[in-house]
Design a protein around this motif. Sequence first.
Motif, PDB file in Angstrom:
ATOM      1  N   ARG A  24      43.710  71.370 -94.164  1.00  0.00           N
ATOM      2  CA  ARG A  24      44.077  70.158 -93.347  1.00  0.00           C
ATOM      3  C   ARG A  24      44.118  70.803 -91.866  1.00  0.00           C
ATOM      4  N   PRO A  25      43.241  70.761 -90.921  1.00  0.00           N
ATOM      5  CA  PRO A  25      43.260  71.076 -89.687  1.00  0.00           C
ATOM      6  C   PRO A  25      44.379  70.587 -89.020  1.00  0.00           C
ATOM      7  N   ALA A  27      46.108  70.206 -85.052  1.00  0.00           N
ATOM      8  CA  ALA A  27      46.127  70.772 -83.744  1.00  0.00           C
ATOM      9  C   ALA A  27      47.569  70.396 -83.111  1.00  0.00           C
ATOM     10  N   GLY A  28      47.735  69.463 -82.298  1.00  0.00           N
ATOM     11  CA  GLY A  28      48.991  69.194 -81.899  1.00  0.00           C
ATOM     12  C   GLY A  28      50.006  68.676 -83.130  1.00  0.00           C
ATOM     13  N   GLY A  29      49.661  67.969 -84.022  1.00  0.00           N
ATOM     14  CA  GLY A  29      50.472  67.455 -85.085  1.00  0.00           C
ATOM     15  C   GLY A  29      51.023  66.274 -84.874  1.00  0.00           C
ATOM     16  N   THR A  30      50.750  65.640 -83.700  1.00  0.00           N
ATOM     17  CA  THR A  30      51.599  64.319 -83.422  1.00  0.00           C
ATOM     18  C   THR A  30      51.353  63.183 -84.097  1.00  0.00           C
ATOM     19  N   ASP A  31      49.973  63.060 -84.851  1.00  0.00           N
ATOM     20  CA  ASP A  31      49.698  62.239 -85.696  1.00  0.00           C
ATOM     21  C   ASP A  31      50.025  62.531 -87.143  1.00  0.00           C
ATOM     22  N   LEU A  32      49.698  63.671 -87.356  1.00  0.00           N
ATOM     23  CA  LEU A  32      49.868  64.071 -88.885  1.00  0.00           C
ATOM     24  C   LEU A  32      51.413  64.182 -89.308  1.00  0.00           C
ATOM     25  N   ALA A  98      51.358  57.562 -74.338  1.00  0.00           N
ATOM     26  CA  ALA A  98      52.458  58.067 -75.051  1.00  0.00           C
ATOM     27  C   ALA A  98      53.667  58.593 -73.751  1.00  0.00           C
ATOM     28  N   THR A 107      46.249  66.618 -78.556  1.00  0.00           N
ATOM     29  CA  THR A 107      44.920  66.912 -78.034  1.00  0.00           C
ATOM     30  C   THR A 107      43.828  65.824 -78.328  1.00  0.00           C
ATOM     31  N   ASP A 120      44.060  55.736 -77.763  1.00  0.00           N
ATOM     32  CA  ASP A 120      43.818  55.360 -76.196  1.00  0.00           C
ATOM     33  C   ASP A 120      42.624  55.975 -75.461  1.00  0.00           C
ATOM     34  N   LEU A 163      35.857  69.546 -85.347  1.00  0.00           N
ATOM     35  CA  LEU A 163      35.482  68.993 -84.044  1.00  0.00           C
ATOM     36  C   LEU A 163      35.674  70.038 -83.081  1.00  0.00           C
ATOM     37  N   LYS A 182      46.329  48.776 -71.272  1.00  0.00           N
ATOM     38  CA  LYS A 182      46.923  48.843 -72.643  1.00  0.00           C
ATOM     39  C   LYS A 182      47.912  47.723 -72.708  1.00  0.00           C
TER      40      LYS A 182
END
Length: 296
Positions: A24-25, A27-32, A98, A107, A120, A163, A182
Amino acid sequence: MNGRAFRPATLAEALTIRGGEAVRPVAGGTDLMVARRRHAPAPVRLDAPPLFIAHLSELRYVRLDGDRTAVGAATTLHDLADSPGIDPGLKKAIRWFASPAIRNVATIGGNICNASPAADLLPYLVAVDATLVLQDAGGAREVAVREFITGPGRHVLTDAELLTEVRFPARDPVPRFRFYRKVAPRRSNALSKLSLYVEARVEPNATIRELRMAAGAIAPTVVRFDEAERIVEAQSTAALGRLAGDAVQACMRAMNPIDDQRSTAAYRMSATCRLIRRVLEHDLPSWRCHDRSDHT
Ligand SMILES: Cc1cc2nc3c(=O)[nH]c(=O)nc-3n(C[C@H](O)[C@H](O)[C@H](O)COP(=O)(O)OP(=O)(O)OC[C@H]3O[C@@H](n4cnc5c(N)ncnc54)[C@H](O)[C@@H]3O)c2cc1C
Protein backbone atom coordinates in the motif's frame (compact mmCIF):
# COMPACT_ATOMS: atom_id res chain seq x y z
CA MET A 1 0.84 -8.67 6.72
CA ASN A 2 3.35 -9.63 9.46
CA GLY A 3 4.22 -6.05 10.45
CA ARG A 4 6.36 -5.61 7.33
CA ALA A 5 7.01 -2.15 5.88
CA PHE A 6 9.13 -0.78 3.04
CA ARG A 7 11.13 2.43 2.99
CA PRO A 8 12.93 2.40 -0.36
CA ALA A 9 16.01 4.57 -0.92
CA THR A 10 15.12 5.41 -4.53
CA LEU A 11 12.13 5.59 -6.84
CA ALA A 12 13.54 2.65 -8.84
CA GLU A 13 13.60 0.56 -5.68
CA ALA A 14 10.05 1.65 -4.80
CA LEU A 15 8.82 0.58 -8.25
CA THR A 16 10.55 -2.79 -7.97
CA ILE A 17 8.91 -3.44 -4.60
CA ARG A 18 5.54 -2.26 -5.94
CA GLY A 19 5.82 -4.59 -8.91
CA GLY A 20 6.95 -7.54 -6.80
CA GLU A 21 4.21 -7.85 -4.18
CA ALA A 22 1.03 -6.33 -2.80
CA VAL A 23 1.91 -3.12 -0.94
CA ARG A 24 0.00 0.00 0.00
CA PRO A 25 1.71 3.26 -1.08
CA VAL A 26 1.78 5.74 1.80
CA ALA A 27 2.62 9.38 1.09
CA GLY A 28 1.46 11.83 3.79
CA GLY A 29 -0.89 9.22 5.25
CA THR A 30 -3.58 11.83 6.00
CA ASP A 31 -6.28 9.94 4.10
CA LEU A 32 -5.06 6.45 4.87
CA MET A 33 -4.69 6.90 8.62
CA VAL A 34 -8.18 8.33 9.00
CA ALA A 35 -9.80 5.76 6.71
CA ARG A 36 -8.19 2.78 8.40
CA ARG A 37 -8.76 4.07 11.94
CA ARG A 38 -12.49 4.10 11.31
CA HIS A 39 -12.40 0.32 11.09
CA ALA A 40 -9.70 -0.52 13.58
CA PRO A 41 -8.39 1.00 16.79
CA ALA A 42 -4.76 2.08 16.97
CA PRO A 43 -2.40 0.86 15.73
CA VAL A 44 -3.83 1.53 12.29
CA ARG A 45 -3.98 -1.56 10.08
CA LEU A 46 -3.48 -1.17 6.36
CA ASP A 47 -4.73 -3.68 3.79
CA ALA A 48 -1.14 -4.46 2.72
CA PRO A 49 2.38 -3.66 3.98
CA PRO A 50 3.07 0.09 3.62
CA LEU A 51 5.40 1.32 0.94
CA PHE A 52 6.54 4.72 2.22
CA ILE A 53 7.25 7.18 -0.59
CA ALA A 54 6.98 10.70 0.86
CA HIS A 55 10.72 10.90 1.64
CA LEU A 56 11.79 10.22 -1.98
CA SER A 57 13.33 13.42 -3.38
CA GLU A 58 12.64 12.06 -6.89
CA LEU A 59 8.93 12.55 -6.10
CA ARG A 60 9.22 15.98 -4.46
CA TYR A 61 9.78 18.86 -6.86
CA VAL A 62 8.10 21.66 -8.79
CA ARG A 63 9.63 22.12 -12.25
CA LEU A 64 8.79 24.60 -14.97
CA ASP A 65 8.98 22.72 -18.24
CA GLY A 66 8.27 25.20 -21.07
CA ASP A 67 4.55 25.93 -20.95
CA ARG A 68 3.92 23.10 -18.45
CA THR A 69 4.47 22.82 -14.72
CA ALA A 70 5.58 19.37 -13.56
CA VAL A 71 5.07 18.47 -9.92
CA GLY A 72 6.39 15.35 -8.19
CA ALA A 73 3.55 13.29 -6.74
CA ALA A 74 4.90 13.43 -3.18
CA THR A 75 5.12 17.24 -3.15
CA THR A 76 3.24 18.55 -0.14
CA LEU A 77 0.50 21.14 -0.42
CA HIS A 78 2.62 23.47 1.71
CA ASP A 79 5.51 23.26 -0.77
CA LEU A 80 3.12 23.73 -3.70
CA ALA A 81 1.58 26.84 -2.16
CA ASP A 82 5.08 28.19 -1.53
CA SER A 83 6.32 27.67 -5.06
CA PRO A 84 6.46 30.78 -7.29
CA GLY A 85 5.83 28.75 -10.48
CA ILE A 86 2.42 27.51 -9.37
CA ASP A 87 -0.69 28.94 -10.99
CA PRO A 88 -2.73 31.21 -8.68
CA GLY A 89 -5.81 29.07 -9.45
CA LEU A 90 -4.24 26.09 -7.72
CA LYS A 91 -3.03 28.26 -4.85
CA LYS A 92 -6.60 29.44 -4.31
CA ALA A 93 -7.72 25.82 -3.90
CA ILE A 94 -4.86 25.09 -1.49
CA ARG A 95 -5.86 28.04 0.68
CA TRP A 96 -9.17 26.26 1.37
CA PHE A 97 -7.48 22.95 2.12
CA ALA A 98 -7.49 21.55 5.66
CA SER A 99 -5.09 23.33 8.03
CA PRO A 100 -1.38 24.23 7.92
CA ALA A 101 -0.53 21.07 9.89
CA ILE A 102 -2.25 18.80 7.35
CA ARG A 103 -0.90 20.80 4.39
CA ASN A 104 2.63 20.17 5.69
CA VAL A 105 2.29 16.42 5.09
CA ALA A 106 -0.62 15.91 2.65
CA THR A 107 0.59 15.42 -0.92
CA ILE A 108 -0.86 16.25 -4.33
CA GLY A 109 -0.48 12.60 -5.35
CA GLY A 110 -2.42 11.40 -2.31
CA ASN A 111 -5.23 13.84 -3.00
CA ILE A 112 -5.53 12.52 -6.56
CA CYS A 113 -5.08 8.79 -5.80
CA ASN A 114 -7.57 8.87 -2.96
CA ALA A 115 -10.03 9.69 -5.78
CA SER A 116 -12.57 11.36 -3.53
CA PRO A 117 -15.22 13.39 -5.38
CA ALA A 118 -14.64 16.00 -2.66
CA ALA A 119 -10.85 16.28 -3.09
CA ASP A 120 -10.09 19.99 -3.15
CA LEU A 121 -7.36 19.97 -5.80
CA LEU A 122 -9.36 18.02 -8.36
CA PRO A 123 -11.72 20.75 -9.67
CA TYR A 124 -8.66 22.85 -10.61
CA LEU A 125 -6.77 19.89 -12.10
CA VAL A 126 -9.79 18.73 -14.11
CA ALA A 127 -10.56 22.26 -15.31
CA VAL A 128 -7.05 22.83 -16.67
CA ASP A 129 -6.79 19.34 -18.23
CA ALA A 130 -3.93 18.20 -16.01
CA THR A 131 -2.22 14.94 -16.94
CA LEU A 132 -0.64 12.30 -14.72
CA VAL A 133 2.48 10.22 -15.19
CA LEU A 134 1.95 6.64 -13.98
CA GLN A 135 5.10 4.60 -13.70
CA ASP A 136 5.97 0.97 -13.09
CA ALA A 137 9.36 -0.75 -13.14
CA GLY A 138 9.10 -1.16 -16.92
CA GLY A 139 8.21 2.39 -17.97
CA ALA A 140 5.73 5.25 -17.80
CA ARG A 141 2.43 6.29 -19.35
CA GLU A 142 0.57 9.60 -19.26
CA VAL A 143 -3.18 9.83 -18.70
CA ALA A 144 -5.57 12.75 -18.37
CA VAL A 145 -6.72 13.32 -14.81
CA ARG A 146 -10.31 13.09 -16.08
CA GLU A 147 -9.70 9.57 -17.32
CA PHE A 148 -7.68 8.55 -14.28
CA ILE A 149 -10.54 8.65 -11.78
CA THR A 150 -13.37 6.25 -12.60
CA GLY A 151 -15.52 6.53 -9.45
CA PRO A 152 -15.32 7.31 -5.74
CA GLY A 153 -12.02 5.80 -4.55
CA ARG A 154 -11.45 4.18 -7.94
CA HIS A 155 -8.82 4.90 -10.58
CA VAL A 156 -6.92 3.25 -13.41
CA LEU A 157 -3.59 2.81 -11.59
CA THR A 158 -2.44 -0.81 -11.75
CA ASP A 159 -1.09 -2.63 -8.69
CA ALA A 160 2.44 -2.27 -10.11
CA GLU A 161 2.26 1.49 -10.72
CA LEU A 162 2.85 4.64 -8.74
CA LEU A 163 1.66 8.10 -9.67
CA THR A 164 4.96 9.91 -10.09
CA GLU A 165 4.21 13.30 -11.68
CA VAL A 166 1.34 15.73 -12.18
CA ARG A 167 1.50 18.05 -15.21
CA PHE A 168 -0.57 21.16 -15.80
CA PRO A 169 -0.23 24.49 -17.65
CA ALA A 170 2.44 26.85 -16.35
CA ARG A 171 1.40 30.09 -14.73
CA ASP A 172 -0.05 32.30 -17.45
CA PRO A 173 1.63 35.74 -17.52
CA VAL A 174 -1.68 37.23 -18.74
CA PRO A 175 -4.03 37.91 -15.81
CA ARG A 176 -7.04 35.60 -15.76
CA PHE A 177 -10.28 35.51 -13.86
CA ARG A 178 -9.93 32.73 -11.29
CA PHE A 179 -12.53 31.64 -8.79
CA TYR A 180 -12.50 28.82 -6.26
CA ARG A 181 -15.15 28.31 -3.62
CA LYS A 182 -15.66 25.44 -1.24
CA VAL A 183 -18.91 25.04 0.66
CA ALA A 184 -18.27 23.12 3.86
CA PRO A 185 -19.51 23.14 7.46
CA ARG A 186 -16.58 25.40 8.35
CA ARG A 187 -13.76 27.17 6.54
CA SER A 188 -10.94 24.74 7.36
CA ASN A 189 -10.43 21.11 8.29
CA ALA A 190 -13.74 20.13 6.75
CA LEU A 191 -14.59 18.16 3.64
CA SER A 192 -16.57 19.89 0.90
CA LYS A 193 -20.32 19.65 0.44
CA LEU A 194 -19.43 21.10 -2.94
CA SER A 195 -16.57 22.98 -4.53
CA LEU A 196 -16.34 25.03 -7.71
CA TYR A 197 -13.40 26.22 -9.79
CA VAL A 198 -13.84 28.66 -12.68
CA GLU A 199 -11.23 30.42 -14.78
CA ALA A 200 -11.35 32.48 -17.95
CA ARG A 201 -9.36 34.92 -20.01
CA VAL A 202 -11.18 38.17 -20.75
CA GLU A 203 -9.94 40.06 -23.80
CA PRO A 204 -9.68 43.87 -23.74
CA ASN A 205 -12.92 44.02 -25.81
CA ALA A 206 -14.64 41.92 -23.08
CA THR A 207 -14.74 38.67 -25.08
CA ILE A 208 -14.54 35.59 -22.87
CA ARG A 209 -11.97 32.97 -23.90
CA GLU A 210 -10.87 29.65 -22.42
CA LEU A 211 -13.66 29.48 -19.86
CA ARG A 212 -13.13 26.38 -17.72
CA MET A 213 -15.48 25.21 -15.01
CA ALA A 214 -15.37 22.12 -12.81
CA ALA A 215 -17.07 21.16 -9.56
CA GLY A 216 -16.39 18.64 -6.83
CA ALA A 217 -18.66 16.60 -4.55
CA ILE A 218 -21.72 16.89 -6.80
CA ALA A 219 -21.28 13.58 -8.63
CA PRO A 220 -19.29 10.34 -8.18
CA THR A 221 -16.31 12.06 -9.81
CA VAL A 222 -15.41 15.71 -10.33
CA VAL A 223 -17.56 17.21 -13.11
CA ARG A 224 -16.28 19.38 -15.95
CA PHE A 225 -19.03 21.61 -17.34
CA ASP A 226 -18.06 21.30 -21.03
CA GLU A 227 -21.51 22.19 -22.40
CA ALA A 228 -21.81 25.34 -20.27
CA GLU A 229 -18.29 26.33 -21.30
CA ARG A 230 -19.28 26.10 -24.97
CA ILE A 231 -22.36 28.29 -24.38
CA VAL A 232 -20.25 31.09 -22.91
CA GLU A 233 -17.03 30.73 -24.95
CA ALA A 234 -16.32 33.67 -27.30
CA GLN A 235 -19.29 35.67 -25.96
CA SER A 236 -19.00 39.12 -24.46
CA THR A 237 -19.22 39.57 -20.69
CA ALA A 238 -22.17 41.88 -21.46
CA ALA A 239 -24.10 38.85 -22.77
CA LEU A 240 -23.68 36.83 -19.56
CA GLY A 241 -26.91 38.10 -18.00
CA ARG A 242 -28.77 36.59 -20.98
CA LEU A 243 -26.68 33.39 -21.25
CA ALA A 244 -26.30 32.48 -17.58
CA GLY A 245 -29.67 30.68 -17.43
CA ASP A 246 -28.79 28.36 -20.33
CA ALA A 247 -25.33 27.76 -18.90
CA VAL A 248 -26.77 26.85 -15.48
CA GLN A 249 -29.25 24.47 -17.14
CA ALA A 250 -26.34 22.79 -18.92
CA CYS A 251 -24.50 22.46 -15.60
CA MET A 252 -27.57 20.87 -13.99
CA ARG A 253 -27.62 18.22 -16.71
CA ALA A 254 -24.01 17.34 -15.87
CA MET A 255 -24.58 16.99 -12.11
CA ASN A 256 -25.53 13.80 -10.36
CA PRO A 257 -25.42 14.70 -6.67
CA ILE A 258 -25.92 12.20 -3.88
CA ASP A 259 -27.27 12.35 -0.33
CA ASP A 260 -24.61 11.56 2.24
CA GLN A 261 -23.62 12.48 5.78
CA ARG A 262 -22.24 15.83 4.62
CA SER A 263 -25.23 17.12 2.63
CA THR A 264 -28.31 16.33 0.58
CA ALA A 265 -28.45 15.99 -3.19
CA ALA A 266 -31.06 18.77 -3.35
CA TYR A 267 -28.86 21.21 -1.43
CA ARG A 268 -25.82 20.36 -3.55
CA MET A 269 -27.78 20.92 -6.75
CA SER A 270 -29.33 24.24 -5.73
CA ALA A 271 -26.20 25.66 -4.05
CA THR A 272 -23.99 24.77 -7.04
CA CYS A 273 -26.46 26.38 -9.46
CA ARG A 274 -26.64 29.54 -7.34
CA LEU A 275 -22.86 29.74 -7.17
CA ILE A 276 -22.43 29.27 -10.93
CA ARG A 277 -25.10 31.87 -11.64
CA ARG A 278 -23.38 34.34 -9.31
CA VAL A 279 -20.01 33.77 -10.97
CA LEU A 280 -21.44 34.22 -14.48
CA GLU A 281 -23.76 37.12 -13.76
CA HIS A 282 -21.63 39.04 -11.29
CA ASP A 283 -18.05 37.96 -10.56
CA LEU A 284 -16.85 37.35 -14.11
CA PRO A 285 -18.42 40.47 -15.74
CA SER A 286 -17.21 42.72 -12.93
CA TRP A 287 -13.66 41.33 -12.95
CA ARG A 288 -10.99 43.59 -14.41
CA CYS A 289 -7.60 42.31 -15.57
CA HIS A 290 -5.84 44.77 -13.25
CA ASP A 291 -7.48 43.04 -10.28
CA ARG A 292 -4.24 41.66 -8.89
CA SER A 293 -5.98 39.66 -6.17
CA ASP A 294 -6.83 37.08 -8.82
CA HIS A 295 -3.28 36.90 -10.03
CA THR A 296 -1.38 36.18 -6.84
C1 LIG B 1 -8.00 16.66 9.37
C2 LIG B 1 -8.04 16.43 7.87
C3 LIG B 1 -8.49 17.44 7.05
C4 LIG B 1 -8.55 17.25 5.66
N1 LIG B 1 -8.99 18.28 4.90
C5 LIG B 1 -9.02 18.12 3.56
C6 LIG B 1 -9.47 19.20 2.72
O1 LIG B 1 -9.79 20.29 3.19
N2 LIG B 1 -9.52 18.97 1.39
C7 LIG B 1 -9.16 17.77 0.82
O2 LIG B 1 -9.21 17.64 -0.39
N3 LIG B 1 -8.71 16.75 1.60
C8 LIG B 1 -8.64 16.89 2.93
N4 LIG B 1 -8.19 15.85 3.71
C9 LIG B 1 -7.80 14.59 3.08
C10 LIG B 1 -6.28 14.44 2.79
O3 LIG B 1 -5.50 15.28 3.62
C11 LIG B 1 -5.91 14.76 1.32
O4 LIG B 1 -6.67 13.99 0.41
C12 LIG B 1 -4.41 14.57 1.03
O5 LIG B 1 -4.03 15.26 -0.13
C13 LIG B 1 -3.99 13.11 0.91
O6 LIG B 1 -2.60 13.07 0.67
P1 LIG B 1 -1.66 12.08 1.47
O7 LIG B 1 -0.30 12.27 0.93
O8 LIG B 1 -1.82 12.23 2.94
O9 LIG B 1 -2.28 10.68 0.99
P2 LIG B 1 -2.17 9.23 1.68
O10 LIG B 1 -3.11 9.15 2.82
O11 LIG B 1 -0.75 8.87 1.91
O12 LIG B 1 -2.70 8.34 0.45
C14 LIG B 1 -4.03 8.47 -0.04
C15 LIG B 1 -4.27 7.37 -1.09
O13 LIG B 1 -3.46 7.59 -2.23
C16 LIG B 1 -2.55 6.50 -2.45
N5 LIG B 1 -1.31 7.14 -2.91
C17 LIG B 1 -0.70 8.23 -2.35
N6 LIG B 1 0.31 8.64 -3.11
C18 LIG B 1 0.38 7.78 -4.17
C19 LIG B 1 1.23 7.68 -5.32
N7 LIG B 1 2.21 8.57 -5.55
N8 LIG B 1 1.00 6.68 -6.20
C20 LIG B 1 0.00 5.79 -6.00
N9 LIG B 1 -0.85 5.82 -4.94
C21 LIG B 1 -0.65 6.82 -4.03
C22 LIG B 1 -2.46 5.76 -1.13
O14 LIG B 1 -2.14 4.39 -1.29
C23 LIG B 1 -3.88 5.96 -0.60
O15 LIG B 1 -4.76 5.05 -1.22
C24 LIG B 1 -8.12 16.01 5.10
C25 LIG B 1 -7.64 15.00 5.95
C26 LIG B 1 -7.59 15.20 7.31
C27 LIG B 1 -7.07 14.09 8.19
